[in-house]
Design an enzyme around this catalytic site. Sequence first.
Site, short mmCIF file in Angstrom:
data_model
loop_
_atom_site.label_atom_id
_atom_site.label_comp_id
_atom_site.label_asym_id
_atom_site.label_seq_id
_atom_site.Cartn_x
_atom_site.Cartn_y
_atom_site.Cartn_z
CD GLU A 31 45.62 59.45 -30.91
OE1 GLU A 31 46.56 58.99 -31.44
OE2 GLU A 31 45.04 59.05 -29.76
CG HIS A 51 57.08 78.25 -14.40
ND1 HIS A 51 57.80 79.38 -13.80
CD2 HIS A 51 56.91 77.30 -13.53
CE1 HIS A 51 57.94 79.05 -12.64
NE2 HIS A 51 57.61 77.73 -12.43
CD GLU A 62 47.11 58.10 -24.01
OE1 GLU A 62 48.18 58.50 -24.38
OE2 GLU A 62 46.40 57.42 -24.76
CG ASN A 121 35.91 34.26 -20.48
OD1 ASN A 121 36.59 32.98 -20.46
ND2 ASN A 121 35.13 34.61 -21.75
N GLY A 122 37.65 35.88 -16.85
CA GLY A 122 37.72 36.95 -15.87
C GLY A 122 38.58 36.76 -14.49
NE ARG A 167 37.86 36.34 -27.55
CZ ARG A 167 37.24 37.57 -27.33
NH1 ARG A 167 36.46 38.30 -28.20
NH2 ARG A 167 37.00 37.77 -25.93
CB CYS A 219 39.18 33.09 -21.46
SG CYS A 219 40.69 32.77 -20.62
CE LYS A 232 45.31 50.34 -33.21
NZ LYS A 232 45.25 51.15 -32.02
CE LYS A 277 44.04 57.97 -27.44
NZ LYS A 277 45.04 57.11 -26.90
CD1 TRP A 292 47.08 32.60 -23.88
CD2 TRP A 292 45.93 34.50 -24.87
NE1 TRP A 292 48.07 33.29 -24.88
CE2 TRP A 292 47.37 34.41 -25.10
CE3 TRP A 292 45.16 35.39 -25.09
CZ2 TRP A 292 48.02 35.37 -25.94
CZ3 TRP A 292 45.91 36.32 -26.06
CH2 TRP A 292 47.10 36.36 -26.37
#
Length: 609
Positions: free
Chosen positions: A489, A505, A482, A98-99, A27, A2, A604, A486, A74
């Site tokens: 990376e 272990h 993750e 929005n939101g 968007r 939106c 990317k 991060k 949207w």
Amino acid sequence: MCGIVAAVAGRDVVPLLLEGLRRLEYRGYDSAGVAVIVDGKLQRLRSAGRVAELTAATAQNKLTGNTGIAHTRWATHGAPSEKNAHPHISGGIAVVHNGIIENHDAIRLKLQAAGYQFTSDTDTEVIAHLIHRHMQTAADIFAATCAAVGELQGAFAIAVATEAEAGRVVVARRGAPLLLGIGDGEMFAASDASALLQVTRRMIYLEEGDVVDLHRERYEVRDAAGKKVERPIHLSELTADAVDLGPYRHYMQKEIFEQPGALANTLEMVVNAQSLSPQLFGVDAAKTLAEIDSVLILACGTSYHAGVVARYWIEAIAGLPCIVEIASEYRYRASVPNPRALVVTISQSGETADTIAALNFAKELGHRHCLSICNVPESALVRLSDLRFLTRAGPEIGVASTKAFTTQLAALVLLTLVLAKLRGRLTAANEQELIQALRHLPAALSHVLQVEAQIKEWAKKFAAHDHALFLGRGIHYPIAMEGALKLKEISYIHAEAYPAGELKHGPLALVDKEMPVVAIAPNDALLEKLKSNMQEVHARGGQLYVLADRDARLVSSAGVEVIKLPDHAGILSPILHTLPLQLLAYHAALVRGNDVDKPRNLAKSVTVE
Ligand code: G6P
């Protein structure tokens, strides 16, 4: 996603509003609308189509005005309708939004009892009526909007205009982006700077909780506490076709902070829903999802981690067996196909060569049901799948994936809940509770982002080390994975993740005072077990960095630093716990002087094998 544009000027603002919407088209949206004040009367035009159609309609209706608000919406599933397009109106008051408004049900009931009639299915209409109601006692539209905003829960941005006060627009932001454009004798607001570059380069990025009174020659910003404040004016250097960095230094930072909005967009379809429908995944999804007897998830990189989180949800909540495989491995492995399995591919780009090849391979093996969870609508992966769920993260520019990951998790929660419901494993009460938790998620993420200052302190310490360990248990183990990915990376610090029970272990041999160890410690059934694992680290001199929940009985002490997340999320906890880890990687990379958005050797979108 939106988009909002608003203007108060001495000239006709209709072309400016429409050009603003046109610049937000990238968007994604499927309906658009505009409202302006003409001779003390509000006039609104909406279209369940493109901005070009709305523009043609404004020309046909000879719409002009000096004050106005406009919106691209949207909608998600089913036909986007004119009645749900913004602006929404109550009396002479128009609102774009929005939101997500979390408590819209409760407010709607109150307003209905007071005689307000609703004509749309949106939570936005609730805001319009609420402001109208406050207008009965408030001095003006600014005071009425401030009072209404005080009653709203959730993450949102709004713009308000009223025919009773032409030459004035009120805007407010909490958890969704909004900025002001300062013109010469005219003022603007928008959800994205690119919408305003046509009229001004002087921008003010609003802060959490700001409410602003905009007039042609002046504006007043009130902060969350209602205090009058000054906000700095930035001179935008953006070119018209670039994706705006806003007040941020890097795309990754921007994308981390966009997560409340990205999640709100992704979850938009459940906000107003009373129940979760299989159609979220496509028109024929109900039949397919009822038929399957297991789930096979295929993905790479960060998307693979989203899949590993989903496995815990799908098995525990939907009661279906779930296997998660790295796509590049699966495509070369002699596996046993199950034609009744649902093959789920997860990808930000939808163009990752290994994931596409894995999906084709699964089909060759005899798999029949394919669902793709993806952020790019026209991508190869989406085109190859019968069922699909499009995340609404918006373009992700930083190579290290952030908002794509958390929106994938949101999509996977929805999948889990739909599967559970189809199998009679979700009571109506549970469903309502979970819909409410999803509504609260964007606001919860906004709260969690407030730990940034504390994380920066951790990052300074991490930047001085070459290795780090990440520990998690259960569904938070993939979040540890993750977090480690991060950090690797973008900061180039060697990081590994372990399920905390595995520590003894092997990896315990690495622990000494040089080894920072992050422990993801939500208040769940495994917390006591995790505490013993943390003890094992502490006893060997390892430096513990603990991410705990607000009410966890964990406190900082020598060698143990605890950050408590300011919100809770129940089964959605992995989504919340991801954000501090993204911030840690980002700030550690900054301290090390790395190119955060373009880390060395990485791409990317990996469209080759
Ligand atoms: C690359 C990116 C990662 C991403 C992975 C999978 O390695 O650098 O951020 O997680 O590809 O990409 P996908 O577009 O399929 O999610």
